[in-house]
Design a protein around this motif. Structure first.
Motif, PDB file in Angstrom:
ATOM      1  N   MET B   1      26.173 -11.761 -48.527  1.00 57.58           N
ATOM      2  CA  MET B   1      27.158 -11.855 -49.599  1.00 57.58           C
ATOM      3  C   MET B   1      28.307 -12.755 -49.122  1.00 57.58           C
ATOM      4  O   MET B   1      28.921 -12.498 -48.120  1.00 57.58           O
ATOM      5  N   ILE B 123      18.683  -1.649 -49.624  1.00 57.50           N
ATOM      6  CA  ILE B 123      20.000  -1.927 -49.059  1.00 57.50           C
ATOM      7  C   ILE B 123      20.977  -2.214 -50.193  1.00 57.50           C
ATOM      8  O   ILE B 123      22.117  -1.769 -50.175  1.00 57.50           O
ATOM      9  N   GLY B 124      20.468  -2.930 -51.193  1.00 53.42           N
ATOM     10  CA  GLY B 124      21.310  -3.259 -52.338  1.00 53.42           C
ATOM     11  C   GLY B 124      21.838  -2.018 -53.031  1.00 53.42           C
ATOM     12  O   GLY B 124      22.999  -1.945 -53.411  1.00 53.42           O
ATOM     13  N   ILE B 127      24.264   0.077 -50.771  1.00 50.08           N
ATOM     14  CA  ILE B 127      25.638  -0.407 -50.544  1.00 50.08           C
ATOM     15  C   ILE B 127      26.609   0.296 -51.482  1.00 50.08           C
ATOM     16  O   ILE B 127      27.736   0.599 -51.106  1.00 50.08           O
ATOM     17  N   TYR B 128      26.159   0.620 -52.701  1.00 48.78           N
ATOM     18  CA  TYR B 128      27.053   1.328 -53.613  1.00 48.78           C
ATOM     19  C   TYR B 128      27.327   2.747 -53.107  1.00 48.78           C
ATOM     20  O   TYR B 128      28.439   3.244 -53.204  1.00 48.78           O
ATOM     21  N   MET B 131      29.669   2.370 -50.268  1.00 49.69           N
ATOM     22  CA  MET B 131      31.010   2.061 -50.773  1.00 49.69           C
ATOM     23  C   MET B 131      31.690   3.333 -51.289  1.00 49.69           C
ATOM     24  O   MET B 131      32.895   3.493 -51.156  1.00 49.69           O
ATOM     25  N   VAL B 174      34.552  -2.406 -43.126  1.00 51.15           N
ATOM     26  CA  VAL B 174      33.398  -3.133 -42.570  1.00 51.15           C
ATOM     27  C   VAL B 174      32.688  -2.274 -41.533  1.00 51.15           C
ATOM     28  O   VAL B 174      31.454  -2.190 -41.513  1.00 51.15           O
ATOM     29  N   ARG B 175      33.469  -1.629 -40.687  1.00 50.02           N
ATOM     30  CA  ARG B 175      32.837  -0.800 -39.645  1.00 50.02           C
ATOM     31  C   ARG B 175      32.007   0.320 -40.268  1.00 50.02           C
ATOM     32  O   ARG B 175      30.880   0.579 -39.869  1.00 50.02           O
ATOM     33  N   LEU B 177      30.654   0.411 -43.247  1.00 50.30           N
ATOM     34  CA  LEU B 177      29.477  -0.159 -43.922  1.00 50.30           C
ATOM     35  C   LEU B 177      28.409  -0.542 -42.905  1.00 50.30           C
ATOM     36  O   LEU B 177      27.210  -0.347 -43.132  1.00 50.30           O
ATOM     37  N   ARG B 178      28.846  -1.080 -41.778  1.00 48.20           N
ATOM     38  CA  ARG B 178      27.866  -1.444 -40.737  1.00 48.20           C
ATOM     39  C   ARG B 178      27.151  -0.188 -40.227  1.00 48.20           C
ATOM     40  O   ARG B 178      25.937  -0.178 -40.041  1.00 48.20           O
ATOM     41  N   LEU B 181      24.680   0.805 -43.019  1.00 46.02           N
ATOM     42  CA  LEU B 181      23.656  -0.118 -43.523  1.00 46.02           C
ATOM     43  C   LEU B 181      22.896  -0.867 -42.440  1.00 46.02           C
ATOM     44  O   LEU B 181      21.775  -1.316 -42.685  1.00 46.02           O
ATOM     45  N   GLU B 182      23.468  -0.996 -41.258  1.00 40.56           N
ATOM     46  CA  GLU B 182      22.755  -1.780 -40.236  1.00 40.56           C
ATOM     47  C   GLU B 182      21.418  -1.164 -39.824  1.00 40.56           C
ATOM     48  O   GLU B 182      20.462  -1.890 -39.596  1.00 40.56           O
ATOM     49  N   ARG B 185      18.903  -2.508 -42.099  1.00 40.44           N
ATOM     50  CA  ARG B 185      18.567  -3.915 -41.838  1.00 40.44           C
ATOM     51  C   ARG B 185      17.494  -4.023 -40.772  1.00 40.44           C
ATOM     52  O   ARG B 185      16.602  -4.849 -40.842  1.00 40.44           O
TER      53      ARG B 185
END
Lengths: 249, 188
Positions: B1, B123-124, B127-128, B131, B174-175, B177-178, B181-182, B185
């Motif tokens: 993104m 993952i898409g 992310i919600y 969030m 960011v931390r 989310l990582r 989600l990482e 990935r």
């Protein structure tokens, strides 16, 4: 220099890093490797697909907003506190006068029903002027209830808004009392107590003390009562003043 | 993104003097509605909610326009109101959903299958969810920085915080989310 922290690497991705950090990153392979991982993660995050509203969307939006932007509100805002108080007082005088005349006319035409319905014209008038006041009060109460989450709000702004609402609230409460609308009067009385506390907050009150004061205010119950009053008065179509006469037959 | 939908999308300096004139409020709506819709959608994740937020934002802006002191851009001021309106709406929605938590008519969605997990589409959608687990400040700061392309200074003005606090909120988001989600990935 020590290696860059994760936070510094994230800042670097967004272009917010210090010059020193950038210099270090250019020379340090270890930090660069870590940065590449963060960069790949952020770059590859899926898009938040945002639907694009259609071409007529803004017009439709304006159509919904415009009726709510009463010119009276704009005028009152420009008039300042004294102007608003005077305007509210003028509304009240008008309200009482119209209610009085309507009540006399009503009584002349329909003496049988007078005892049961003599307060209705006044209630209708009150409903007309009360809606905006309740809207603004609701917003203030929500701001107070979520003071912690709205760091932009200052105590001074909230106090000013409470003072502003307080003078109008007193007039509306008396009008409700005159019209015999017990529930509306009671709600406005409770609202007045809350507004008074916020309006009297000293300008130099420490933030901690203000938060303490907020914990003592029962905004949730008050919001529910206001919601009920709003529901009650919005059931009366505001544009139907002529119904006062029509109801007689 | 990538950084998309810069703050300048539909946001310019030209509306500053007009916001105080009620007869020109229509121009403010025309100029800022779409930018606010994008922000609101990214914060609420829902088109109907985003529309409600935009409407509420303009209503509040109109009522409070005497409070606008010109120290920030009109767009920044509106963003701030929209962020608060979005959070108010999310809070109401959370309260409602907690009241219907045990509703048998609306059971929670089934966990994703292994195929879905590795498809990348997961993952898409995750992310919600990720969030949703951010604090309001983190979520707002992240959306403003990552999706809307606001500067740290603008984010600080919108959040009513210092620039340092705004930077830190972006980093914390960011931390988190990582962390969420990482691991996904790695499976793709």
């Amino acid at each position: 220099m020590n290696h860059l922290s994760e936070e510094e690497l994230v800042l670097h991705y967004y272009g917010d890093s210090e010059a020193e950090s950038r210099r270090h990153l250019a020379q340090c392979e270890e930090c660069m490797t870590e940065f590449r991982t963060i960069e790949a993660f952020l770059r590859d995050l899926p898009e938040f697909e945002v639907p694009e509203p259609g071409p007529g969307w803004t017009n439709a939006l304006w159509g919904r907003i415009e009726p709510e932007l009463s010119p009276t509100v704009g005028l009152l805002t420009r008039m300042g506190n004294w102007g608003r108080t005077l305007a509210a007082a003028a509304c009240l005088v008008l309200l009482i006068a119209v209610a009085f005349l309507a009540g006399r006319y009503w009584g002349f035409e329909n003496r049988v029903d007078r005892a049961s319905s003599s307060t209705r014209p006044t209630e209708r008038m009150l409903a007309l002027v009360l809606q905006d006041h309740l809207d603004r009060s609701q917003i203030l109460l929500l701001e107070l209830a979520h003071y912690d989450e709205n760091p932009g709000e200052t105590v001074g702004q909230l106090r000013e808004e409470a003072r502003d609402l307080l003078s109008a609230n007193r007039i509306y409460r008396r009008a409700a009392e005159d019209s015999g609308s017990d529930f509306i009067e009671q709600t406005l009385e409770n609202l007045e107590r809350t507004l008074l506390q916020v309006a009297n907050v000293p300008p130099d009150l420490p933030d901690g003390d203000f938060r303490l004061l907020l914990t003592r205010l029962d905004t949730r119950d008050l919001l529910m009562s206001i919601q009920l009053v709003r529901r009650e008065i919005t059931e009366i179509p505001p544009s139907r003043l002529e119904d006062i006469g029509r109801d007689k037959s | 993104m990538r950084l998309k939908g810069r703050m300048s999308d539909g946001m310019s300096l030209t509306a500053e003097p007009t916001i105080l004139r009620c007869e020109s409020f229509r121009e403010v709506v025309d100029e800022h509605a779409r930018g606010l819709f994008r922000l609101a959608f990214r914060l609420t994740g829902n088109e109907a909610d985003a529309e409600e937020v935009v409407q509420e934002t303009f209503m509040r802006a109109y009522r409070w326009r005497s409070r606008f002191d010109g120290r920030c851009r009109v767009a920044t001021w509106l963003y701030r109101i929209a962020s608060n309106a979005s959070m108010d709406l999310l809070r109401r929605r959370k309260r409602r959903s907690s009241e219907t938590e045990l509703d048998p008519v609306n059971p929670p969605p089934a966990p994703a299958s292994q195929e879905e997990l590795v498809s990348g589409r997961e993952i898409g959608s995750r992310i919600y969810e990720a969030m949703d687990r951010l604090s309001e400040t983190e979520r707002t700061a992240f959306v403003l920085r990552h999706c809307q392309g606001c500067s740290v200074r603008e984010i600080a003005q919108i959040l009513g915080s210092s620039e340092m606090a705004a930077k830190h909120a972006v980093f914390r988001a960011v931390r988190k989310l990582r962390e969420e989600l990482e691991p996904l990935r790695g499976q793709v």
